[in-house]
Every structure is written in C-alpha cells, then in structure tokens.
Design a protein around this motif. Structure first.
Motif, PDB file in Angstrom:
ATOM      1  N   VAL A 376      -6.210  -1.388  16.742  1.00 44.14           N
ATOM      2  CA  VAL A 376      -6.112  -0.355  15.708  1.00 44.14           C
ATOM      3  C   VAL A 376      -6.783   0.924  16.191  1.00 44.14           C
ATOM      4  O   VAL A 376      -6.348   2.030  15.883  1.00 44.14           O
ATOM      5  N   SER A 377      -7.824   0.795  16.986  1.00 48.83           N
ATOM      6  CA  SER A 377      -8.461   1.964  17.579  1.00 48.83           C
ATOM      7  C   SER A 377      -7.507   2.690  18.520  1.00 48.83           C
ATOM      8  O   SER A 377      -7.461   3.924  18.552  1.00 48.83           O
ATOM      9  N   CYS A 378      -6.727   1.914  19.266  1.00 47.76           N
ATOM     10  CA  CYS A 378      -5.789   2.507  20.212  1.00 47.76           C
ATOM     11  C   CYS A 378      -4.557   3.093  19.543  1.00 47.76           C
ATOM     12  O   CYS A 378      -3.784   3.817  20.183  1.00 47.76           O
ATOM     13  N   GLY A 379      -4.323   2.756  18.275  1.00 48.74           N
ATOM     14  CA  GLY A 379      -3.156   3.269  17.569  1.00 48.74           C
ATOM     15  C   GLY A 379      -1.949   2.367  17.650  1.00 48.74           C
ATOM     16  O   GLY A 379      -0.847   2.771  17.280  1.00 48.74           O
ATOM     17  N   ARG A 380      -2.141   1.141  18.115  1.00 49.20           N
ATOM     18  CA  ARG A 380      -1.031   0.191  18.193  1.00 49.20           C
ATOM     19  C   ARG A 380      -1.090  -0.734  16.977  1.00 49.20           C
ATOM     20  O   ARG A 380      -1.566  -1.867  17.046  1.00 49.20           O
ATOM     21  N   ARG A 601     -18.847   7.742  18.727  1.00 51.85           N
ATOM     22  CA  ARG A 601     -19.179   6.334  18.560  1.00 51.85           C
ATOM     23  C   ARG A 601     -18.993   5.962  17.084  1.00 51.85           C
ATOM     24  O   ARG A 601     -19.944   5.991  16.303  1.00 51.85           O
ATOM     25  N   THR A 602     -17.767   5.635  16.723  1.00 52.27           N
ATOM     26  CA  THR A 602     -17.475   5.240  15.344  1.00 52.27           C
ATOM     27  C   THR A 602     -16.720   3.917  15.348  1.00 52.27           C
ATOM     28  O   THR A 602     -15.978   3.629  16.289  1.00 52.27           O
ATOM     29  N   PRO A 603     -16.881   3.104  14.298  1.00 48.44           N
ATOM     30  CA  PRO A 603     -16.081   1.882  14.187  1.00 48.44           C
ATOM     31  C   PRO A 603     -14.589   2.195  14.221  1.00 48.44           C
ATOM     32  O   PRO A 603     -14.154   3.303  13.881  1.00 48.44           O
ATOM     33  N   SER A 604     -13.792   1.222  14.588  1.00 52.99           N
ATOM     34  CA  SER A 604     -12.397   1.462  14.955  1.00 52.99           C
ATOM     35  C   SER A 604     -11.506   1.905  13.802  1.00 52.99           C
ATOM     36  O   SER A 604     -10.481   2.546  14.021  1.00 52.99           O
ATOM     37  N   PHE A 605     -11.860   1.574  12.564  1.00 53.17           N
ATOM     38  CA  PHE A 605     -11.022   1.946  11.434  1.00 53.17           C
ATOM     39  C   PHE A 605     -11.309   3.359  10.920  1.00 53.17           C
ATOM     40  O   PHE A 605     -10.581   3.857  10.061  1.00 53.17           O
ATOM     41  N   VAL A 606     -12.347   4.007  11.408  1.00 49.74           N
ATOM     42  CA  VAL A 606     -12.704   5.332  10.889  1.00 49.74           C
ATOM     43  C   VAL A 606     -11.574   6.350  11.053  1.00 49.74           C
ATOM     44  O   VAL A 606     -11.326   7.147  10.140  1.00 49.74           O
ATOM     45  N   PRO A 607     -10.831   6.391  12.186  1.00 48.55           N
ATOM     46  CA  PRO A 607      -9.707   7.333  12.258  1.00 48.55           C
ATOM     47  C   PRO A 607      -8.678   7.117  11.152  1.00 48.55           C
ATOM     48  O   PRO A 607      -8.077   8.075  10.661  1.00 48.55           O
ATOM     49  N   CYS A 608      -8.473   5.868  10.728  1.00 47.13           N
ATOM     50  CA  CYS A 608      -7.557   5.592   9.609  1.00 47.13           C
ATOM     51  C   CYS A 608      -8.097   6.200   8.320  1.00 47.13           C
ATOM     52  O   CYS A 608      -7.333   6.753   7.508  1.00 47.13           O
ATOM     53  N   SER A 613      -7.755  10.438   4.188  1.00 51.38           N
ATOM     54  CA  SER A 613      -8.393  11.516   3.415  1.00 51.38           C
ATOM     55  C   SER A 613      -7.752  12.862   3.712  1.00 51.38           C
ATOM     56  O   SER A 613      -7.575  13.693   2.813  1.00 51.38           O
ATOM     57  N   SER A 614      -7.346  13.077   4.960  1.00 54.10           N
ATOM     58  CA  SER A 614      -6.730  14.349   5.334  1.00 54.10           C
ATOM     59  C   SER A 614      -5.357  14.509   4.676  1.00 54.10           C
ATOM     60  O   SER A 614      -4.977  15.617   4.282  1.00 54.10           O
ATOM     61  N   ILE A 615      -4.604  13.431   4.545  1.00 51.58           N
ATOM     62  CA  ILE A 615      -3.322  13.499   3.840  1.00 51.58           C
ATOM     63  C   ILE A 615      -3.560  13.902   2.385  1.00 51.58           C
ATOM     64  O   ILE A 615      -2.810  14.707   1.815  1.00 51.58           O
ATOM     65  N   ALA A 616      -4.604  13.350   1.783  1.00 56.94           N
ATOM     66  CA  ALA A 616      -4.943  13.745   0.409  1.00 56.94           C
ATOM     67  C   ALA A 616      -5.318  15.218   0.343  1.00 56.94           C
ATOM     68  O   ALA A 616      -4.979  15.914  -0.627  1.00 56.94           O
ATOM     69  N   HIS A 617      -6.013  15.715   1.370  1.00 54.71           N
ATOM     70  CA  HIS A 617      -6.346  17.147   1.395  1.00 54.71           C
ATOM     71  C   HIS A 617      -5.080  17.992   1.518  1.00 54.71           C
ATOM     72  O   HIS A 617      -4.995  19.077   0.925  1.00 54.71           O
ATOM     73  N   VAL A 618      -4.109  17.517   2.306  1.00 51.47           N
ATOM     74  CA  VAL A 618      -2.836  18.234   2.422  1.00 51.47           C
ATOM     75  C   VAL A 618      -2.156  18.308   1.064  1.00 51.47           C
ATOM     76  O   VAL A 618      -1.636  19.359   0.658  1.00 51.47           O
ATOM     77  N   VAL A 619      -2.161  17.207   0.325  1.00 54.63           N
ATOM     78  CA  VAL A 619      -1.549  17.180  -1.006  1.00 54.63           C
ATOM     79  C   VAL A 619      -2.260  18.157  -1.941  1.00 54.63           C
ATOM     80  O   VAL A 619      -1.617  18.931  -2.662  1.00 54.63           O
ATOM     81  N   THR A 620      -3.581  18.132  -1.925  1.00 53.82           N
ATOM     82  CA  THR A 620      -4.346  19.028  -2.795  1.00 53.82           C
ATOM     83  C   THR A 620      -4.092  20.483  -2.441  1.00 53.82           C
ATOM     84  O   THR A 620      -3.915  21.333  -3.323  1.00 53.82           O
ATOM     85  N   LEU A 621      -4.054  20.779  -1.141  1.00 50.00           N
ATOM     86  CA  LEU A 621      -3.796  22.146  -0.708  1.00 50.00           C
ATOM     87  C   LEU A 621      -2.380  22.572  -1.080  1.00 50.00           C
ATOM     88  O   LEU A 621      -2.149  23.715  -1.513  1.00 50.00           O
ATOM     89  N   GLY A 646      -7.468   6.250  20.410  1.00 51.47           N
ATOM     90  CA  GLY A 646      -6.127   6.774  20.628  1.00 51.47           C
ATOM     91  C   GLY A 646      -5.388   7.049  19.334  1.00 51.47           C
ATOM     92  O   GLY A 646      -4.509   7.918  19.281  1.00 51.47           O
ATOM     93  N   PHE A 647      -5.726   6.332  18.262  1.00 47.91           N
ATOM     94  CA  PHE A 647      -5.053   6.547  16.984  1.00 47.91           C
ATOM     95  C   PHE A 647      -5.286   7.960  16.458  1.00 47.91           C
ATOM     96  O   PHE A 647      -4.451   8.498  15.718  1.00 47.91           O
ATOM     97  N   ALA A 648      -6.408   8.573  16.826  1.00 47.58           N
ATOM     98  CA  ALA A 648      -6.701   9.926  16.355  1.00 47.58           C
ATOM     99  C   ALA A 648      -5.650  10.919  16.849  1.00 47.58           C
ATOM    100  O   ALA A 648      -5.334  11.893  16.158  1.00 47.58           O
TER     101      ALA A 648
END
Length: 750
Positions: A376-380, A601-608, A613-621, A646-648
């Motif tokens: 999940v960190s790698c985006g696969r 240095r963040t746990p692997s699900f943090v990019p998700c 949250s960024s998609i929600a910001h797009v909606v709000t904007l 890599g998921f980032a």
C-alpha cells in the motif's frame, strides 16, 4: 566426568581469550579474536587482511558514562524547575537554593518526599530535557489539540426518532484508569497538575522548524557515513531502546553466547547489523498499528534462532517494510531509484512464500500482513488487497478468532498471546482496506472474536525514541513512554467500529438510513471519549498515537463522504460539514507530525489519509471557494512523502485529474520538467485502470465520474470519487426520504 571437565575447561578458555579490540574481519563475522597480529583466524584464511582499528571501546564507555551523567543532571534540573513553578513548593525550594543546597540535593529531597514524580517516572511520564524543547513541541501539537469535532449535542438527536446516543465518556468514566496513567502523563495545556516536567512558558521565542529538521530527534552533530563510529554507537543506543537490551550496544562485544543465533535470517544479506537496523526502523515508525506479530516473543526467537515465532519469510517482510524508512543504498535494488527500497527483501519474501506447502502458520499470516502494508505504501493496491485477504482468511481458517481452551502452562499462554496479536493485526488491516475501498469485510459480523492482547505494564513503560539511519539522538528533545499495548488495544477497538460501519453501509437487503448513520457516528464519538489518557493528544505524541488519531478522522470522513450531497432529516448534523472538519483535522495532524518527525518517516497508510482529506478539500474549494490553503498543504505533504511512499506520486495525479475534471479553480504547480509535461497532457491520460493492475484508487473510468454539480432527476445522489469502489446501499428517487435523507438545498446546488 571427563566430558564435564572438558566442557568447563572450554568455557573458561573461551572467556580467557576475549580481547578488548578485535580485528575488522572478526568484528564483521562476529567471531572471537585472539588479538594477535595477524590473529589466528585471519592467518588461517587465504587472502584475509588482518587490520586493527584504533581502539574505541574505552572512549565509547566514557562517552556512555558522560551521556548518562548529563541526562541525570537534566532530570534533576527538571525536577527542581517543576517544583519552582508549583505554588506549594516554590518558596521552600528557593530558600534551600539560597542556603547553598545543590540541585542534586534538592532534587533528591523532592523525590524522597514524593512531592513530584521522578523524572524517570516509572516509565509512564513524558519528560523534556529543556524548557525550549517543551515549548517547541507544545507549539507543534497545539493545532492538533485544538481540533474541533461534533459532539452528541450537535446533531439534535432528540429529533431523530429512536436514536440512542448512549453515555459519553464523561458519564461512563475512563475504563483505562486502572493502568495508573491518569494525572501522570504530560499535559501540554499548561494546567495545574503536578506532572514531572510541567513548565510554564518562559517567553522564549519559537520559530517553526524547517521540515528537514524535525523537533524530535534533531542532531547536534552532522551525520557521517554509516561506518562512522559515532553513528554506530548512536545506532547501538537506539536499537537497545527500540529492540531491547540484547541488541545495539551488545554488538561491540566479541563473545557470542551459545544461545545467540549468529545468522541474518535472510539470503539477501549476511550483514546482521543492517538487518537489525532495518528491524529497528520498522518497530520505531510502523509498529504497532496493524501489527500481527508480538514484538517481545518475535525478538526473543530472532535472537536465539528459534522458528516458533520467527521465520525467514517474516524477517524478509519486515526488512522490505523497514527499507521504506532508510536512505541507505544497501536497502535499494536500484541505487538511482529510492522507490526500489526494499525490493530485494520483498522479492525474497515472495520466493519463500511461493515455496511454502502449508501456509497455516502464524509467521506466514504475520508476513502476509506486512507485505500488504508495504504494497500500500508503494501504491500497488491490488497486490496489497490480495496479501491482506490471504492473511485474514488464513487466520480464520486456523481458528485464531476463537478463545483458547488451555491457558494453564506458560507455553500455552505465550501461544495465546501471539495468536491473539496475529488475529487482531490481520483483522484491523482487513477493516482498513474494507473502509478504504467500500466493501464488506472478510470477517462475519456475528463471529466471536478472541480477546485482545493484554496490557503489560513493563512493555507500556518502555521508552520510545526517534530512530533513523543516524541512530537515536543522545540529546533527545524528550523521552516518551511507548504505550505500545494501549495503542494496539485501542486501535483494535476502533477497528471493531469500522467493522460495524461496513456492515451498516454495504449489507445486501439492509438499506442505509439516517438513524443507522448517526448510531455508528455515536460509537466513534464514544470511542474517542474513552481512549486512555496516555493516548490523548498532548499526553503522548509517538507516531503510533498520531496515526491512531488520523485513522479516527479518516474513518469518520469516509463514513459521511458518500452523503455530502444530502442532509439527514431531523438532525442538525451536516455530512458535508463533518467531512470538511474531519479533512481539516487530518491535515492538522499530518502537519504536526511533519514538524515533529518529518513526513519522510510515516506509517504506510498516511498517504491514503492525505489523499482522502485532500479530495475533501477539493470538494470544499469547488463548492464554497474556501480551503485553498488546506488543499495546498495536502499537496505539499504528498510531495514530502514521495521519496518513501510511491502511492504519494499516484495521489498527486489523482488530485490533478479531479481538479481538472470538476473544473475547480486551482492549479497544482509543477516542481520538475517531467511533472510539468505530465500535467500538461490531457488529464484523462492520468490514473487509468489497467488489466494488469485493478487499482481501486482510480477515478478515470469513462462515463462514471462523480461530479460536484447538481444532482439530476433520478440520478444517484451518493458521492464517490472512485467508481471502482463500493457504494452504500441507499434508496434513491422518491424513496430517498423514507430512509431519512433528502437532497441538500444550497445555492450552489452541489
């Protein structure tokens, strides 16, 4: 008798030939060295060069002693300062100091009298070395502590027929108070409780730290090469804290006991120091959330070579994940590509997995979970889903979810503890994926589950330190208790609510209603009210604690996101507002994490979490033209995580596609020519699904785009940006109001 005498003689002779300075070849092989020039071992091998480095053992011992002395002085100073800011103790302490008493005498008297907790505090207290450290960390965490959330009083519950909110945490009391953390952990609010290092601000100016220089773990000396003796020593100190006393500094010893396993458990490398370094990175930054292994039992078997709770497959899976937190070239398959970090260990883990004839083994279930987290960190996402599904299905097939029958013997108790951790790790990971992609979990709603792992006070009190390629800092900004077991148990309880959420939203024939939605939301609020004091923001701020808070807001955001175009009849709670606040909370928590540790240095699900949250910001904007700064912050956070996740990279492509497709007035500035060329292409060329990788995070599916515009007649009003993901089961059209929802009436008709 002769055999016994021979054995005793051999043991005495073995101890007698220990040399304080072994040659480099013997050190590398962890072998005994006789100290000769050349030594006997090198002389017996062709082509071996026997070289002795300048002896450093005495200097290391001196350094260690001096560091401990300085730490004790800092603790004593902290005790006295704590007493000085107390109204009850200040006059007494000032008089003693004026009469010539030393800091050591005053601190010792305070500790004997029990006026304040010891700075070592029994392990349950966060302590700070300097007032400036306390102030800087407090400033970094204050925005996270100020996060707003809806409480039960905010959704006019009496108007929703049959809604049972249940008691709040204040009414029910704190179920965790038995662990003695109440009133002992550090409170950043500047309150009056007598914590071990509860300083008031001294007016010292605070300036935000650069992202490359986090508050916790900042080095006062420049980092050198991995072979630098200073860094080797600091790694030893850090590993001793993260992995236990049997690791780290013991590596400087030349004697290997009979019970110690000398191999590296992997065919990828014979460098045991590298293996243990990568293991320490995993246990520092990723563990214990989603962890399916019991750290203490695993490390004991790793050290002794026992395969009961340790295996080569599990070791390679841990190393593949630990490489995500390292910049060392040894961790990368392609030295020119940081995204290849861990690929060698991952490939070896897959080879070992394919070679297994029976996968109904605890360590195999644990390894599958770790491989899923790494992917999940790698985006696969498709591969990650596969490994996660295999892990939980095997756990159920082995019956790990059932309460054990035999708990009498010590071996049985150990087995039960490891089996419990294995099941709950697989369970929590399955819930995270079910929540992320919108599906029913693999675990039945009514299936009985085993008790969660016990909280062991000694494990709880163990220190957490920021460990990196440069080891752990000597002059730490603070010392925190790890609270590993509390974090794990609380996180599993949150996963249970996520499990209930999935069955509420996706059970066939059981339609979603406004009441059911608010019932689940109430469970999240009650969970938050009942988390242990030690895990509240400001009390403890280890990566695992911050991650658990992010996951909480992530779960709430995904609970309400499908309903942002609707309002709940009879309730003052707005799904759109809840989503906006949850997204803002995630951004705030990630920002605090960045200031403390960097997002490198963040746990692997943090990019998700950041993508959601960024998609929600797009909606709000796009709907109310606010939140531009929050969206920009989310994009910056994803950029910072790109070297290790890599998921980032894919997340940024998704945001670019959604902003373009929804025609939101926002432009993502490119930071490279390659990125600029990619974003100038048709947005539909980004994020496409392919037959080789069914990526659930794919918005680019022709004719199925979820828009921000008004809902057309008889159109499904639910909002979901990824059409390949599941959709809650909801009556639409004329039957919408019978479920307790109606279309949101706003001027911009979203």
């Amino acid at each position: 008798m002769a055999d016994s005498s021979s054995s005793n003689l051999k043991r005495r002779r073995g101890l007698g030939i220990v040399t304080p300075n072994a040659c480099t070849e013997c050190r590398k092989k962890r072998a005994k060295c006789d100290g000769q020039a050349p030594c006997g071992r090198c002389a017996s091998q062709k082509g071996a060069t026997c070289v002795y480095e300048v002896p450093v053992r005495q200097s290391k011992e001196h350094m260690r002693s001096e560091i401990e002395h300085l730490r004790e002085q800092q603790k004593q100073t902290g005790r006295v300062l704590t007493a000085l800011v107390s109204n009850n103790e200040s006059e007494k302490i000032l008089k003693q100091l004026r009469d010539g008493a030393t800091l050591e005498d005053v601190a010792e008297q305070l500790e004997r009298s029990g006026s304040i907790p010891s700075a070592s505090g029994g392990g349950h207290t966060t302590t700070f070395n300097q007032n400036s450290d306390h102030q800087a960390i407090r400033s970094a965490l204050q925005p996270a502590k100020d996060i707003r959330r809806f409480g039960p009083s905010n959704f006019a519950s009496t108007e929703v027929q049959g809604l049972d909110l249940g008691p709040t945490g204040q009414d029910m009391g704190n179920a965790w108070s038995a662990w003695g953390s109440e009133g002992q952990t550090q409170d950043f609010s500047g309150g009056s409780q007598a914590d071990s290092m509860n300083w008031s601000p001294d007016g010292m100016p605070y300036s935000p730290h650069n992202l490359n220089h986090p508050l916790v773990g900042t080095w006062n000396q420049p980092a050198g090469s991995s072979q630098n003796s200073f860094i080797q020593f600091s790694r030893g100190q850090g590993q001793e804290t993260v992995l236990g006393q049997e690791f780290g500094v013991d590596h400087t010893k030349d004697v290997v006991t009979d019970s110690q396993f000398t191999g590296s458990w992997t065919s990828v490398t014979s460098d045991k120091a590298l293996v243990e370094h990568l293991m320490a990175l995993y246990f520092c930054w990723e563990y214990p959330t989603f962890a399916s292994l019991n750290k203490e039992h695993f490390l004991e078997d790793y050290r002794t070579g026992n395969q009961r709770y340790c295996s080569s497959l599990l070791i390679n899976a841990i190393l593949a994940l630990g490489c995500r937190f390292s910049d060392q070239v040894q961790s990368q398959l392609n030295t020119q590509d940081s995204d290849s970090a861990g690929d060698k260990f991952f490939a070896e883990a897959k080879r070992l997995l394919d070679a297994e004839t029976d996968r109904h083994v605890l360590t195999t279930i644990q390894a599958l979970g770790l491989l899923s987290i790494r992917e999940v960190s790698c985006g696969r996402s498709s591969e990650s889903l596969f490994y996660s599904g295999q892990s939980i299905r095997l756990a159920i097939e082995m019956g790990l979810h059932h309460e054990p029958e035999n708990e009498e013997s010590a071996d049985a108790q150990e087995d039960n503890a490891v089996q419990s951790a294995t099941f709950w790790g697989a369970f929590s990971l399955d819930q995270a994926w079910s929540l992320s992609i919108g599906r029913l979990p693999h675990f039945s709603r009514d299936m009985v589950s085993v008790a969660k792992p016990d909280i062991v006070d000694e494990v709880e009190a163990s220190d957490w330190v920021p460990y990196t390629d440069d080891g752990a800092p000597f002059e730490r900004s603070c010392t925190q208790p790890s609270n590993i077991r509390s974090v794990y148990k609380t996180f599993c309880e949150l996963s249970e609510i996520v499990h209930q959420t999935m069955y509420t939203l996706y059970t066939p024939g059981n339609l979603v209603t406004g009441k059911k939605l608010l019932d689940i939301y109430t469970k999240y609020l009650n969970w938050y009210d009942l988390i242990p004091t030690a895990l509240r923001l400001g009390q403890n701020f280890t990566p695992a604690v911050l991650f658990a808070h992010m996951y909480y807001h992530f779960a709430i955001l995904l609970l309400f996101r499908p309903f942002i175009k609707l309002e709940i009849i009879g309730s003052g709670l707005s799904p759109r507002n809840v989503c906006s606040q949850a997204a803002e909370a995630i951004t705030t928590l990630v920002n605090s994490y960045s200031k403390l540790y960097t997002l490198r240095r963040t746990p692997s699900f943090v990019p998700c979490f950041v993508l959601t949250s960024s998609i929600a910001h797009v909606v709000t904007l796009g709907t109310s033209n606010v939140g531009r700064e929050l969206l920009q912050q989310g994009i910056q956070d994803l950029r910072e995580m790109q070297p290790c996740h890599g998921f980032a990279v894919r997340a940024l492509d998704i945001l670019h596609y959604l902003i373009s497709t929804w025609e939101v007035d926002f432009s993502i500035e490119s930071e490279s020519l390659e990125e600029d060329l990619k974003y100038k292409q048709n947005p539909r060329s980004l994020c496409r699904a392919s037959a080789s990788s069914l990526n659930q995070f794919c918005p680019n599916v022709q004719g199925m785009d979820s828009t921000l515009g008004p809902v057309k007649q008889n159109e499904n009003p639910l909002f979901w940006p990824f059409p390949l993901q599941g959709v809650p089961l909801l009556n639409i059209g004329a039957d919408l109001e019978s479920s307790g929802f109606r279309m949101l009436e706003v001027d911009d008709a979203t």
